[in-house]
Design a protein around this motif. Structure first.
Motif: not given
Length: 234
Positions: A147-166
């Motif tokens: 709302x105040x700070x505006x936008x930031x462009x970055x990246x996201x890691x794409x991971x399957x729901x296994x192990x630490x992301x289950x």
């Protein structure tokens, strides 16, 4: 000082340096060092907002390039003195929808001053992608708008729901929900059919009593005639 003494002193310095290096290497294999994990995508916007551990988690059965649901996990901290609101997140061209910890829709996620929010965590708000096409194991372009700070462009890691992301993967109660809805509809249809049959039976049963009465009335002459014929034969 003789040349041999100088050589001895140099050798001692080299040995001392080697000992220090080995000590440093030994320290590097300590449990604390072994717990260090590879860096995940991170970003910052302004001086107050920091985004750490940006990961998009998909179903473990989903393959790269296949469209499907996904959940975003990210820790956003706010070191400023005023609250900030995350208004939207777009991952690979798909915009996420926000929900609170109870699954109610949110227009945005508030990051309190001098606080942090772990989006996607337990008892925390969530950001869900209904149908995103992502490359598993790769990085997807991601945009956060505040709302105040505006936008930031970055990246996201794409991971399957296994192990630490289950536990961070898209919930799949949709199938059970469908089954439940289908079961409810079935039960409802059954109940309806049952009620309808009952009503029909009731309705047809009511006139059937008079019909039966009529039958017995009409059967009486027939019975009387039979009785009479029998009496005549005797």
């Amino acid at each position: 000082m003789s040349r041999s003494l100088r050589r001895g002193g140099s050798a001692a310095i080299v040995l001392a340096f080697a000992a220090v290096s080995l000590t440093a290497c030994a320290a590097g294999t300590s449990s604390a060092t072994l717990q260090v994990r590879p860096n995940l995508p991170a970003a910052s916007i302004g001086t107050d907002l920091k985004l750490n551990g940006i990961v998009v988690v998909v179903n473990p059965t989903q393959t790269s390039g296949e469209a499907g649901p996904a959940n975003l996990t990210v820790n956003i901290s706010n070191t400023g003195s005023a609250p900030e609101t995350l208004q939207s997140v777009t991952v690979g061209g798909t915009t996420a929808t926000f929900q609170d910890a109870n699954g109610r829709a949110l227009p945005g996620i508030v990051i309190p001053p001098l606080g942090a929010v772990a989006i996607g965590g337990v008892n925390e708000p969530s950001a869900r992608l209904a149908n995103a096409t992502l490359t598993i194991g790769g990085f997807s372009p991601t945009t956060f708008a505040f709302s105040s700070a505006g936008k930031v462009d970055t990246t996201a890691l794409v991971a399957p729901a296994v192990g630490p992301y289950a536990e961070f993967g898209p919930s799949t109660p949709s199938a059970s929900g469908s089954a439940s809805a289908s079961g409810s509809a079935s039960a409802s249809a059954s109940a309806s059919a049952s009620a309808s049959t009952s009503a029909s039976a009731s309705a047809s049963g009511s006139p059937s009593a008079p019909a039966s009465a009529t039958g017995s009335a009409s059967g009486t002459p027939s019975g009387t005639a039979s009785a009479s014929a029998s009496a005549s034969a005797h």
